[in-house]
Design a protein around this motif. Structure first.
Motif, short mmCIF file in Angstrom:
data_model
loop_
_atom_site.label_atom_id
_atom_site.label_comp_id
_atom_site.label_asym_id
_atom_site.label_seq_id
_atom_site.Cartn_x
_atom_site.Cartn_y
_atom_site.Cartn_z
N LEU A 159 0.83 -1.19 0.00
CA LEU A 159 0.00 0.00 0.00
C LEU A 159 0.87 1.25 0.00
O LEU A 159 1.98 1.24 0.54
N THR A 160 0.35 2.32 -0.58
CA THR A 160 1.04 3.59 -0.50
C THR A 160 0.83 4.18 0.89
O THR A 160 0.10 3.62 1.71
N SER A 161 1.45 5.31 1.16
CA SER A 161 1.35 5.91 2.49
C SER A 161 -0.09 6.26 2.86
O SER A 161 -0.46 6.28 4.03
N GLU A 162 -0.92 6.54 1.85
CA GLU A 162 -2.31 6.89 2.10
C GLU A 162 -3.25 5.70 1.89
O GLU A 162 -4.46 5.83 2.03
N GLY A 163 -2.70 4.55 1.54
CA GLY A 163 -3.52 3.39 1.25
C GLY A 163 -4.13 2.77 2.49
O GLY A 163 -3.59 2.87 3.59
N LYS A 164 -5.27 2.13 2.32
CA LYS A 164 -5.96 1.46 3.42
C LYS A 164 -6.48 0.11 2.96
O LYS A 164 -6.74 -0.10 1.78
N VAL A 165 -6.63 -0.80 3.91
CA VAL A 165 -7.21 -2.11 3.64
C VAL A 165 -8.60 -2.16 4.23
O VAL A 165 -8.81 -1.76 5.38
N ILE A 166 -9.56 -2.62 3.44
CA ILE A 166 -10.91 -2.85 3.94
C ILE A 166 -11.03 -4.34 4.19
O ILE A 166 -11.03 -5.14 3.25
N LEU A 167 -11.10 -4.73 5.44
CA LEU A 167 -11.08 -6.14 5.80
C LEU A 167 -12.51 -6.65 5.96
O LEU A 167 -13.23 -6.23 6.86
N SER A 173 -11.10 -12.90 9.90
CA SER A 173 -10.56 -11.63 10.40
C SER A 173 -9.73 -11.80 11.66
O SER A 173 -8.61 -11.27 11.74
N PRO A 174 -10.21 -12.53 12.69
CA PRO A 174 -9.38 -12.71 13.88
C PRO A 174 -8.05 -13.40 13.57
O PRO A 174 -7.02 -13.06 14.15
N ARG A 175 -8.07 -14.38 12.65
CA ARG A 175 -6.84 -15.08 12.30
C ARG A 175 -5.82 -14.13 11.68
O ARG A 175 -4.62 -14.22 11.96
N SER A 214 -9.09 -4.27 -0.97
CA SER A 214 -10.22 -4.75 -0.18
C SER A 214 -10.15 -6.26 -0.17
O SER A 214 -10.15 -6.89 -1.21
N CYS A 215 -10.06 -6.84 1.02
CA CYS A 215 -9.85 -8.28 1.13
C CYS A 215 -11.10 -8.94 1.67
O CYS A 215 -11.61 -8.55 2.70
#
Length: 220
Positions: A159-167, A173-175, A214-215
Motif C-alpha cells: 500500500l502507498t502511504s495513504e492506502g488502506k485495507v478494507i477487511l 478476520s481474527p486469524r 479490499s480483502c
C-alpha cells in the motif's frame, strides 16, 4: 438499519458529534434509500397509528440522515419524549422486488480496478506509526500477502502511504489480526468471535496508483 446515537459515539469513542453525523451522511448517501414516508404500506400505517395511540411519538424527520434513522440519546429526556418511533425505508419497491438491500463501496466500472480470484490472503503486514493518526490508530497495514490457489505461488501487495485495507474476511478476520495484537494495542482481538460468515476472497487493486486493497477471505 438504524445508526447509534452520535452523542453516545462521541462519549464512548471520541470525536465531535458532527464527525459521526458526517460519516453517517456519506455512507447513507451511497444506499440511496427512498423517503420512508412516501407510499407507506397499510401495515406501516397501522403500526404508526397503534404506536401513537399508546403514547409513542410520531417519527421525526430530523432524526433521519439521508432517509435512514439515527437513534437519539434520550437519557436526559422525559419518558414521553423517550418513546420515539423510527420509520425505516423499505427494502422493496411497489412490485415487491428487493431493490434496496445493500450498498457497494466499490465502483465496479472503474477501469483502474483489477479483480483477483482463486487466491487466499495469508497475512497482513503492519508497521507502527510515529504518532497516532487522526482516528487514534498507532499502527497501519502496509502490505497484504496472498497465495494463489492454482499455482501455490505467493505475492505481496504494498500500500502507498495513504492506502488502506478494507477487511471483510468474516471468520478469518481474527486469524489475520491476531498476530498483530501487540502492535495494534488491542488484546481483545480473537477473544470473542461471533461472526462465522465465510465469504469468497477477492483483492480489488487500483492498478494505477495501488493505494488500497479490499480483502474478502474465507477462514482456513
Amino acid at each position: 438499519m438504524i445508526h447509534e446515537s452520535s452523542s453516545w459515539l462521541t462519549e464512548h469513542l471520541g470525536h465531535h458529534e458532527s464527525y459521526w453525523n458526517d460519516l453517517k451522511a456519506e455512507l447513507n448517501a451511497k444506499f440511496q434509500r427512498p423517503n420512508p414516508t412516501i407510499n407507506e404500506t397499510p401495515i406501516t400505517q397501522h403500526i404508526l397509528e397503534a404506536g401513537e395511540a399508546v403514547g409513542f411519538q410520531a417519527p421525526n424527520p430530523d432524526h433521519r440522515i439521508e432517509n435512514i434513522p439515527s437513534y437519539q440519546d434520550y437519557q436526559n429526556y422525559s419518558d414521553r419524549q423517550a418513546k420515539q418511533l423510527y420509520q425505516f425505508p423499505t427494502q422493496f419497491n411497489s412490485f415487491g422486488q428487493r431493490t434496496h438491500s445493500g450498498v457497494s463501496i466499490i465502483n465496479w466500472d472503474d477501469s483502474r480496478l483489477e479483480l483477483k480470484t482463486r487466491c487466499s490472503v495469508e497475512s497482513l503486514e503492519f508497521e507502527a506509526v510515529a504518532s497516532p493518526q487522526a482516528d487514534g490508530s498507532k499502527a497501519k497495514c502496509v502490505a497484504v500477502r496472498a497465495r494463489y490457489l492454482d499455482s501455490d505461488e505467493t505475492d505481496s501487495f504494498t500500500l502507498t502511504s495513504e492506502g488502506k485495507v478494507i477487511l471483510c474476511a468474516g471468520a478469518a478476520s481474527p486469524r489475520l489480526l491476531m498476530p498483530h495484537r501487540e502492535i495494534l494495542q488491542n488484546e481483545a482481538i480473537s477473544q470473542q468471535v461471533s461472526d462465522h460468515i465465510v465469504l469468497p476472497l477477492g483483492i480489488y487493486q487500483n492498478v494505477d496508483r495501488r493505494p488500497a486493497l479490499s480483502c474478502r477471505g474465507a477462514s482456513g
